[in-house]
Each structure stands twice: as C-alpha cells, then as structure tokens.
Design an enzyme around this catalytic site. Structure first.
Site, PDB file in Angstrom:
ATOM      1  N   CYS A   1     -16.031   2.752   1.238  1.00  0.00           N
ATOM      2  CA  CYS A   1     -14.884   1.894   1.571  1.00  0.00           C
ATOM      3  C   CYS A   1     -14.445   2.041   3.017  1.00  0.00           C
ATOM      4  CB  CYS A   1     -13.732   2.187   0.619  1.00  0.00           C
ATOM      5  SG  CYS A   1     -13.100   3.876   0.724  1.00  0.00           S
TER       6      CYS A   1
ATOM      7  N   ARG B   1       0.871  -1.187   0.000  1.00  0.00           N
ATOM      8  CA  ARG B   1       0.000   0.000   0.000  1.00  0.00           C
ATOM      9  C   ARG B   1       0.897   1.222   0.000  1.00  0.00           C
ATOM     10  NH1 ARG B   1      -5.022   1.948   3.720  1.00  0.00           N
ATOM     11  NH2 ARG B   1      -6.004   0.537   2.250  1.00  0.00           N
TER      12      ARG B   1
ATOM     13  N   HIS C   1      -7.600   0.862  -6.157  1.00  0.00           N
ATOM     14  CA  HIS C   1      -7.804   0.105  -4.911  1.00  0.00           C
ATOM     15  C   HIS C   1      -8.529  -1.199  -5.282  1.00  0.00           C
ATOM     16  CE1 HIS C   1      -7.937  -0.737  -0.791  1.00  0.00           C
ATOM     17  NE2 HIS C   1      -8.769   0.188  -0.345  1.00  0.00           N
TER      18      HIS C   1
ATOM     19  N   ARG D   1     -13.956  -7.422   2.833  1.00  0.00           N
ATOM     20  CA  ARG D   1     -12.543  -7.183   2.494  1.00  0.00           C
ATOM     21  C   ARG D   1     -11.715  -8.430   2.809  1.00  0.00           C
ATOM     22  NH1 ARG D   1     -10.251  -2.395   2.316  1.00  0.00           N
ATOM     23  NH2 ARG D   1      -8.765  -3.588   1.092  1.00  0.00           N
TER      24      ARG D   1
HETATM   25  N1  NVA Z   1      -9.448   7.494  -1.296  1.00  0.00           N
HETATM   26  C1  NVA Z   1      -9.094   7.034   0.023  1.00  0.00           C
HETATM   27  C2  NVA Z   1      -9.462   5.600   0.198  1.00  0.00           C
HETATM   28  C3  NVA Z   1      -9.159   5.029   1.570  1.00  0.00           C
HETATM   29  C4  NVA Z   1      -9.478   3.574   1.690  1.00  0.00           C
HETATM   30  C5  NVA Z   1      -7.616   7.277   0.270  1.00  0.00           C
HETATM   31  O1  NVA Z   1      -6.829   7.008  -0.647  1.00  0.00           O
HETATM   32  O2  NVA Z   1      -7.268   7.752   1.334  1.00  0.00           O
HETATM   33  N1   CP Z   2     -11.103   0.692   2.912  1.00  0.00           N
HETATM   34  C1   CP Z   2      -9.815   0.621   3.297  1.00  0.00           C
HETATM   35  O1   CP Z   2      -8.896   0.392   2.517  1.00  0.00           O
HETATM   36  O2   CP Z   2      -9.640   0.813   4.635  1.00  0.00           O
HETATM   37  P1   CP Z   2      -8.242   0.974   5.375  1.00  0.00           P
HETATM   38  O3   CP Z   2      -7.622   2.260   4.891  1.00  0.00           O
HETATM   39  O4   CP Z   2      -8.590   0.990   6.833  1.00  0.00           O
HETATM   40  O5   CP Z   2      -7.376  -0.195   5.015  1.00  0.00           O
END
Ligand code: NVA
Ligand code: CP
Length: 330
Positions: free
Chosen positions: A271, A107, A134, A316
C-alpha cells in the site's frame, strides 16, 4: 451503472461482491476517461471535507484530485488544526460538516469514530483508513490485480507481516468477498482476530474463497499470484513496539526467495509508504538502532519487474473517484 447513492463507505463488509465489482468497473471506466482527457465534472458546485487525524500522501492526494476532477471543492482538516475530538464531539462535528459538505472523508484511529461520524452526518462518509480497516486501498489493490490477471476469482493472495491490523484485516475481507484464496503468513499472535476470521469464513462460503492462516512462509506463498505486505509498525502505534516487531516479523520479510516460491507470474503489492531502504528518517533511525538496511520488503523485490506498487498507488485515485461518484450519485 453503480447505484450506491447515499451509502457510506466504511468497510468492504458492507458491500456485496457485485457492488464491489461494479465499483471496480466504474473505476476502470474513470481511469480510461482520465487518460483520454474526457471530463467527468458532474458534481460541479459541490464540496467535500477531508479529515485526516493521521498523515497521508496517497489518500489525501487521491481524494483531492478525484474531487477536483468531479468538479468539487475540497476542505482539508489536518491532524492538528481542527476541533475534532478535542473540543468538539464526533456527533457535533458530523452535524456541522454534514450541513456544509456533500460528503466527508475520515482518516483516523478507531473504526467506531468513522461509524459515529457516518451515523450523524446525513451525507456519505468515506473511510480513508482506520486502525481496523483500509477499504479504499482494497479497491485499488483489487483493480490492480484485475488489470494484471484479468480476474479476481481463484487468485491466490498471500499477505506477510502484521495481519491483525488494517491491511491484513482488509485483505482477508476483500479476498473472502471476491472468491479469492487468502493466506496470512505471520507468527500466530499477528493473525487476524478469530471473530473477523469467522465472519470472513461466512463470506468465503458464499463466494468460493478460502482463508488460510499459517506461520509457514514457504507453504503459505507457494503458487501465490499476489504477494503483499505492509509496514511492521502502523501509524499511531508506540515507538516501543519496533524492537519486538522487527524480531517477530523479520522471518516474514518479502525477499527474492519468497517471490521464487510464489507463482511464476506473481506480482508484488504494497500500500506504501514502505521501508525498503534507508532513504527515510524512520528507516535511517531503525537502520542505526537495529542494524537493518530494509524491513518488510527488500529493495530488490520492491524495484523488481514483478512489483506493481506504483500502478497500485495510481489506482488509489481512480477507485476513490469511483467511490465518491457512486455514493454521491452519478
Ligand atoms: N498499516 C499502515 C497502512 C498505511 C497506509 C498504517 O496504518 O500506518
Ligand atoms: N496507502 C496509503 O494509504 O498511503 P497514504 O498513507 O500516503 O495515504
């Protein structure tokens, strides 16, 4: 069974609709087995590395629980404690981790980083979120939609908010692949890039999907089966953009009125995490600075009986388990 052995999971663009559907079937099966207490620890003795250059609750926990359920050990590398990118190149990191682990989750920031990691790792690499995509989140959302409507084809999904970042981009790809009707509702400058929209139009032609980009909320959400949104400012973006985002995206907040214009049985997805109240540090700070009590979704919608956000969050884990199982070999 799904045979994706040795494949990376970097974006849904790399997968056929049949492969995506089979990952969802596998996830549904794994979910049932988990509920029945049937063990699936077929990868005993293996190990996976979990690299997080941005914070996480769901994705990290999903990878850890899923890996343990599959019998595997996990090593978590947090945003501060590894050498990645600071003292060691992505290529060298990939070669080192690839020699110790059977799979690597990443990530972080640009998609090119996870692509580079995958190029040199020699083991499957899974994208746990980049600025652009994602994909594991998409599998969870598609599974949740399938559980609620029994199908994906022909389902209308309207996404409200910043549609040019990871969630908006990924929804457009997922819907285009799976024969769904995708609508991005946002001011024009928040539309997905023309290049990605064109790529998705080509998938849509194959699958029977449709793609609509509109600034008009009422028109966009009309008859939608799924209403979804995301935070207005994503991880890694500067604090300075909050003011502009709030100004631009407040008309695209998911409210009870939006849900009223959607289909009768419409569900709400997010999400997470979500700013639907002032019970977070950032929520409180933005509340004080801009006089808000909620942002991308009202607390009323977040908690209403059409909201499926916690079902989506649970999914998830099951879908990430399916990705690891399919790419490591069942
Ligand atoms: N668009 C958000 C999604 C988090 C799961 C981010 O990148 O922070
Ligand atoms: N939706 C999601 O990716 O959550 P986190 O940022 O908590 O992993």
């Amino acid at each position: 069974m799904t045979n994706l052995k040795g494949r990376n999971f970097l974006t849904l663009k790399d997968f056929t609709p049949q492969e995506i559907e089979s990952l969802l079937d596998l996830a549904a099966d794994l979910k049932q087995k988990k509920k029945q207490g049937v063990p699936v620890d077929v990868h005993r003795g293996k190990n996976v590395a979990l690299i997080f250059e941005k914070t996480s609750t769901r994705t990290r926990c999903s990878f850890e629980v899923a890996a343990h359920d599959l019998g595997m050990g996990t090593t978590y590398l947090d945003p501060k404690s590894s050498q990645i990118g600071k003292k060691e190149s992505i290529e060298d990191t990939a070669r080192v981790l690839g020699s110790m682990f059977e799979g690597i989750e990443y990530r972080g920031f640009g998609q090119e980083i996870v692509e580079e990691l995958a190029k040199y790792a020699g083991v499957p690499v899974w994208n746990g979120l980049t600025n652009e995509y994602h994909p594991t989140q998409m599998l969870a959302d598609l599974l949740t939609i399938r559980e609620n409507f029994g199908r994906l084809k022909g389902i209308k999904l309207a996404y409200l908010g910043d549609a040019r970042y990871n969630m908006g981009n990924s929804y457009m790809i997922a819907c285009a692949k799976m024969g769904m009707d995708f609508v991005a509702c946002a001011p024009e400058k928040y539309f997905p890039s023309r290049e990605l929209a064109e790529e998705c139009q080509a998938y849509a032609k194959e699958s029977g999907a449709s793609i609509t980009l509109t600034e008009n909320v009422e028109e966009g959400v009309k008859g939608a089966d799924v209403i979804c949104t995301d935070v207005w400012v994503s991880m890694g973006e500067p604090d300075a953009v909050w003011e502009e985002r709030i100004r631009d995206l407040t008309p695209y907040r998911v409210t009870a009125d939006v849900m009223k214009h959607a289909g009768r049985d419409a569900i709400f997805l997010h999400c997470l995490p979500s700013f639907h109240d002032l019970k977070t540090e950032i929520g409180k700070e933005m509340g004080e600075r801009f006089g808000l009590t909620e942002m991308e979704v009202t607390d009323e919608v977040f908690r209403c009986d059409r909201s499926r956000v916690f079902q989506e969050a649970e999914n998830r884990m099951h879908t990430i388990k399916a990705v690891m199982l399919a790419t490591l070999g069942e």
